[in-house]
Design a protein around this motif. Structure first.
Motif, PDB file in Angstrom:
ATOM      1  N   ASN A   1      65.098 -18.627 -32.935  1.00  0.00           N
ATOM      2  CA  ASN A   1      64.874 -20.019 -33.280  1.00  0.00           C
ATOM      3  C   ASN A   1      63.404 -20.201 -33.662  1.00  0.00           C
ATOM      4  O   ASN A   1      62.499 -19.851 -32.888  1.00  0.00           O
ATOM      5  N   LEU A   2      63.152 -20.749 -34.856  1.00  0.00           N
ATOM      6  CA  LEU A   2      61.773 -20.888 -35.337  1.00  0.00           C
ATOM      7  C   LEU A   2      60.951 -21.818 -34.453  1.00  0.00           C
ATOM      8  O   LEU A   2      59.718 -21.716 -34.408  1.00  0.00           O
ATOM      9  N   GLU A   3      61.619 -22.737 -33.752  1.00  0.00           N
ATOM     10  CA  GLU A   3      60.892 -23.681 -32.903  1.00  0.00           C
ATOM     11  C   GLU A   3      60.594 -23.129 -31.519  1.00  0.00           C
ATOM     12  O   GLU A   3      59.756 -23.688 -30.799  1.00  0.00           O
ATOM     13  N   ALA A   4      61.269 -22.068 -31.127  1.00  0.00           N
ATOM     14  CA  ALA A   4      61.124 -21.554 -29.767  1.00  0.00           C
ATOM     15  C   ALA A   4      59.717 -21.035 -29.525  1.00  0.00           C
ATOM     16  O   ALA A   4      59.237 -20.164 -30.257  1.00  0.00           O
ATOM     17  N   SER A   5      59.076 -21.574 -28.499  1.00  0.00           N
ATOM     18  CA  SER A   5      57.703 -21.157 -28.212  1.00  0.00           C
ATOM     19  C   SER A   5      57.424 -21.279 -26.727  1.00  0.00           C
ATOM     20  O   SER A   5      58.111 -22.002 -25.987  1.00  0.00           O
ATOM     21  N   TRP A   6      56.402 -20.548 -26.298  1.00  0.00           N
ATOM     22  CA  TRP A   6      55.941 -20.644 -24.923  1.00  0.00           C
ATOM     23  C   TRP A   6      55.139 -21.927 -24.744  1.00  0.00           C
ATOM     24  O   TRP A   6      54.705 -22.538 -25.723  1.00  0.00           O
ATOM     25  N   SER A   7      54.944 -22.324 -23.508  1.00  0.00           N
ATOM     26  CA  SER A   7      54.190 -23.544 -23.231  1.00  0.00           C
ATOM     27  C   SER A   7      52.726 -23.421 -23.637  1.00  0.00           C
ATOM     28  O   SER A   7      52.003 -24.417 -23.642  1.00  0.00           O
ATOM     29  N   THR A   8      52.287 -22.219 -24.006  1.00  0.00           N
ATOM     30  CA  THR A   8      50.933 -22.012 -24.546  1.00  0.00           C
ATOM     31  C   THR A   8      50.898 -22.233 -26.048  1.00  0.00           C
ATOM     32  O   THR A   8      49.866 -22.009 -26.689  1.00  0.00           O
ATOM     33  N   ASN A   9      52.051 -22.628 -26.627  1.00  0.00           N
ATOM     34  CA  ASN A   9      52.235 -22.814 -28.073  1.00  0.00           C
ATOM     35  C   ASN A   9      52.264 -21.502 -28.843  1.00  0.00           C
ATOM     36  O   ASN A   9      52.192 -21.491 -30.072  1.00  0.00           O
ATOM     37  N   THR A  10      52.395 -20.389 -28.151  1.00  0.00           N
ATOM     38  CA  THR A  10      52.610 -19.090 -28.786  1.00  0.00           C
ATOM     39  C   THR A  10      54.108 -18.904 -29.010  1.00  0.00           C
ATOM     40  O   THR A  10      54.897 -19.159 -28.094  1.00  0.00           O
ATOM     41  N   PRO A  11      54.520 -18.494 -30.208  1.00  0.00           N
ATOM     42  CA  PRO A  11      55.958 -18.354 -30.473  1.00  0.00           C
ATOM     43  C   PRO A  11      56.626 -17.333 -29.548  1.00  0.00           C
ATOM     44  O   PRO A  11      56.019 -16.321 -29.172  1.00  0.00           O
ATOM     45  N   ILE A  12      57.853 -17.621 -29.145  1.00  0.00           N
ATOM     46  CA  ILE A  12      58.696 -16.612 -28.507  1.00  0.00           C
ATOM     47  C   ILE A  12      59.139 -15.680 -29.615  1.00  0.00           C
ATOM     48  O   ILE A  12      59.800 -16.103 -30.566  1.00  0.00           O
ATOM     49  N   ALA A  13      58.760 -14.414 -29.518  1.00  0.00           N
ATOM     50  CA  ALA A  13      58.873 -13.544 -30.687  1.00  0.00           C
ATOM     51  C   ALA A  13      59.186 -12.106 -30.288  1.00  0.00           C
ATOM     52  O   ALA A  13      59.412 -11.790 -29.111  1.00  0.00           O
ATOM     53  N   ALA A  14      59.169 -11.240 -31.287  1.00  0.00           N
ATOM     54  CA  ALA A  14      59.540  -9.838 -31.101  1.00  0.00           C
ATOM     55  C   ALA A  14      58.686  -9.151 -30.047  1.00  0.00           C
ATOM     56  O   ALA A  14      59.171  -8.271 -29.325  1.00  0.00           O
ATOM     57  N   GLU A  15      57.416  -9.526 -29.925  1.00  0.00           N
ATOM     58  CA  GLU A  15      56.559  -8.849 -28.946  1.00  0.00           C
ATOM     59  C   GLU A  15      57.069  -9.045 -27.524  1.00  0.00           C
ATOM     60  O   GLU A  15      56.859  -8.195 -26.663  1.00  0.00           O
ATOM     61  N   ASP A  16      57.756 -10.152 -27.268  1.00  0.00           N
ATOM     62  CA  ASP A  16      58.325 -10.376 -25.937  1.00  0.00           C
ATOM     63  C   ASP A  16      59.500  -9.438 -25.689  1.00  0.00           C
ATOM     64  O   ASP A  16      59.706  -8.978 -24.558  1.00  0.00           O
ATOM     65  N   PHE A  17      60.284  -9.139 -26.729  1.00  0.00           N
ATOM     66  CA  PHE A  17      61.357  -8.157 -26.615  1.00  0.00           C
ATOM     67  C   PHE A  17      60.777  -6.770 -26.347  1.00  0.00           C
ATOM     68  O   PHE A  17      61.264  -6.033 -25.488  1.00  0.00           O
ATOM     69  N   VAL A  18      59.742  -6.415 -27.098  1.00  0.00           N
ATOM     70  CA  VAL A  18      59.125  -5.095 -26.934  1.00  0.00           C
ATOM     71  C   VAL A  18      58.558  -4.941 -25.523  1.00  0.00           C
ATOM     72  O   VAL A  18      58.751  -3.909 -24.867  1.00  0.00           O
ATOM     73  N   TYR A  19      57.872  -5.971 -25.057  1.00  0.00           N
ATOM     74  CA  TYR A  19      57.247  -5.898 -23.733  1.00  0.00           C
ATOM     75  C   TYR A  19      58.288  -5.684 -22.640  1.00  0.00           C
ATOM     76  O   TYR A  19      58.135  -4.805 -21.782  1.00  0.00           O
ATOM     77  N   LEU A  20      59.370  -6.463 -22.677  1.00  0.00           N
ATOM     78  CA  LEU A  20      60.394  -6.318 -21.641  1.00  0.00           C
ATOM     79  C   LEU A  20      61.042  -4.945 -21.712  1.00  0.00           C
ATOM     80  O   LEU A  20      61.272  -4.300 -20.676  1.00  0.00           O
ATOM     81  N   TRP A  21      61.333  -4.470 -22.906  1.00  0.00           N
ATOM     82  CA  TRP A  21      61.917  -3.134 -23.078  1.00  0.00           C
ATOM     83  C   TRP A  21      61.015  -2.062 -22.490  1.00  0.00           C
ATOM     84  O   TRP A  21      61.466  -1.181 -21.750  1.00  0.00           O
ATOM     85  N   GLU A  22      59.725  -2.121 -22.798  1.00  0.00           N
ATOM     86  CA  GLU A  22      58.798  -1.093 -22.319  1.00  0.00           C
ATOM     87  C   GLU A  22      58.685  -1.103 -20.801  1.00  0.00           C
ATOM     88  O   GLU A  22      58.614  -0.049 -20.167  1.00  0.00           O
ATOM     89  N   GLN A  23      58.663  -2.293 -20.195  1.00  0.00           N
ATOM     90  CA  GLN A  23      58.541  -2.355 -18.744  1.00  0.00           C
ATOM     91  C   GLN A  23      59.822  -1.882 -18.062  1.00  0.00           C
ATOM     92  O   GLN A  23      59.772  -1.151 -17.072  1.00  0.00           O
TER      93      GLN A  23
END
Length: 588
Positions: A109-131
């Protein structure tokens, strides 16, 4: 003369024509704008837990589950029937786009973002996968270990996830995403940085404050949330004992309570008028005894089964959690559809002293003249570890130690921080004490073992200074794909190109002969073959990497007013009673 008179008359006329304004009423002061009182609902809880990362066993608690459901974004969420449903506030689509290699594509979703106004994006998928693939102490990591690549498209708002083989349970991945932009460089990464809260929200609520001293977590409406906002301004999660919870419900200071289901709570509630509504809510965990398999006195499966045969699981359950559900299987939990008990009729699932003696003797254990057990000439001393943030587990540990002591095994129950006992299966050396004999004394973990004796927790601590735990009292997660959970909990930690040195399970269990079967169950090849699950269960009862005890059950308590305003119920197993709290209103 005439001219002067005309001028005088003209002045009088002009003065008369300059009207003096009529007195006007004083302006009315504007009505003060009504100030709406902030809406708030108070939920009583038993404990704040060890942290707020829902992917860590060490942080597992009803409060963590509740907070994650309201604060963290998930691509799929359980529907009313428990089947994962796409959460379109996070992703507009998610589908398999290739079978060779098996690839799932997500459009976010293009509107989906963290409360810091940073988009919820691919880097969040990568981070969870790596951990999840490389960190110790995670829950249900087997599915993430099948991923070979996570690719970003469309400026991070599209993600392609590539697997090394087909994985039918892919919809259960990437739940409870964490803010990579804040955690990836944080001290302690996602363990240390989530112990005191969550640094950003991607849901209808955010964590406003965590006050461990007062025993309170305050969730506030996330004003940056892009979808339907939460109705309440704040949701207060307050730690209360039974008496304070009952008093709070009686006077209206507490609206809803999530507490352990036990007779003491019911007695406290029974004195209220009117009696509040109570509902049972099974938790997404099974309490078990993890048995150290890589070293120490229990490294032989016969020894593990023998020790288990000395324990009365039902007595432990009834003493600690009488309303819990007996767990007699390694896969599904008792509350899940399709659950079937797989435990054998007798030992090790049931106490059997004769069978225990035979099993321990076959593993090389002997009794001395006092009836105490020894192995390789050294007395057996077992450390029973539990997390200090999990009081119920501590009660289990003490009962286990007491039963084993009566049976002639020197056993000590030790509580330690969850990050030590549930991640590393160790406790500080100075805390290990013996409980046998007329008095309690500190056990020295620095003495040298006798030649040929196995490494014993009471004799040879690891290089880090901690004492290994022989029996770990703790949770295993349930509610997800059964094959994935079996592979996650009991599979071997095998090296890969991406993770050449993967973390082993805390108790070090690995049975190579079972590995292929567990992998096939995780990837779905055994989904339509219940006999394969039954075979895995039989092997696990024979190897006994853990001894299942019970599925904890919470009591959801609500006043009549809160019932009408919230409609609170048990909720989905993996999200709990507060899953719908964004739609709750303040009780009238």
């Amino acid at each position: 003369m005439t001219r002067a008179l005309v001028v005088a008359l003209l002045a009088v006329v002009l003065a008369a024509c300059t009207a003096v304004p009529s007195p006007q009423p004083a302006p009315t002061a504007p009505e003060p704008t009504a100030q709406l009182e902030p809406t708030e609902l108070v939920v009583g809880v038993e404990d704040l837990g060890a942290g707020y990362n829902p992917h860590l066993l060490a942080h597992s608690s009803p409060l963590t589950t509740a907070v994650a459901a309201l604060v963290l974004p998930s691509v799929f969420r359980p529907g009313a029937d428990g089947v994962p449903q796409l959460d379109r506030t996070i992703a507009t689509s998610a589908e398999v786009v290739s079978t060779e290699p098996f690839t799932v594509s997500y459009e976010l979703n293009l509107e989906a973002s963290w409360s810091t106004n940073t988009p919820i994006a691919a880097e969040d998928f990568v981070y969870l996968w790596e951990q999840m693939r490389a960190d110790p102490g995670v829950s249900d990591g087997a599915g993430y270990r099948l991923i070979t690549d996570v690719r970003s498209r469309a400026g991070g708002k599209a993600v392609d996830v590539v697997f090394d083989q087909p994985y039918p349970a892919w919809r259960e991945l990437f739940a409870d995403l964490l803010p990579a932009h804040l955690l990836k460089d944080a001290p302690g990464s996602w363990i240390g940085a989530t112990t005191g809260g969550l640094p950003a929200s991607g849901g209808p609520f955010r964590i406003a404050t965590v006050d461990a001293g007062r025993g309170e977590v305050v969730l506030a409406r996330n004003d940056t949330y892009w979808d339907t906002p939460a109705v309440l301004d704040t949701l207060v999660l307050r730690r209360l004992d039974d008496a304070a919870m009952a008093t709070g419900l009686a006077v209206g200071d507490v609206d809803v309570a999530l507490t352990e289901a036990d007779p003491a709570v019911r007695t406290a509630l029974g004195g209220l008028t009117p009696v509040p509504r109570t509902q049972l809510a099974p938790l997404p965990t099974v309490t078990q005894l993890g048995l150290r398999a890589d070293d120490g006195p229990l490294r032989d499966p016969r020894a593990r089964r023998g020790v288990a045969a000395l324990l009365d699981r039902e007595a432990i359950r009834l003493s600690v959690a009488p309303e819990s559900l007996p767990a007699d299987a390694f896969g599904r939990a008792p509350s899940e559809p399709g659950y079937a008990a797989s435990a054998p009729e007798g030992a090790p699932a049931r106490p059997d002293p004769i069978a225990a003696e035979q099993l321990l003797a076959s593993a090389g254990w002997t009794r001395d003249t006092s009836g105490n057990w020894a192995v390789d000439g050294a007395p057996v001393a077992l450390v029973i570890g539990s997390a200090e943030e999990r009081p119920e587990d501590g009660r289990v540990a003490r009962l286990v130690a007491a039963q084993l002591t009566v049976a002639g095994i020197d056993a000590v129950a030790v509580e330690s921080p969850a990050a030590e006992v549930l991640v590393q299966a160790t406790v500080p050396a100075g805390e290990v004490t013996t409980t046998t004999g007329p008095s309690t004394s500190t056990t020295s973990p620095s003495s040298s073992p006798s030649p040929g004796a196995p490494t014993s927790p009471a004799a040879a601590p690891p290089a880090g200074g901690g004492v290994p735990v022989d029996v770990v009292v703790g949770p295993r997660t349930v509610g997800g794909d059964p094959g994935t959970e079996l592979a996650s909990d009991y599979g071997c930690a095998l090296p890969t190109d991406l993770v050449p040195d993967p973390p082993a399970s805390p108790t070090g269990f690995c049975f190579p002969a079972l590995q292929l079967l567990l992998e096939s169950l995780a990837t779905g090849s055994g989904t339509e073959d219940p006999a394969r699950f039954a075979t895995a269960e039989q092997v696990l009862w024979a190897q006994l990497p853990a001894l299942p005890l019970f599925q904890p059950v919470a009591l959801v308590v609500s006043s009549g007013a809160a019932d009408a305003a919230t409609g609170v119920g048990p909720g989905p197993l993996t999200e709990g009673p507060l899953a719908g709290a964004a739609r709750w209103s303040e009780p009238g």
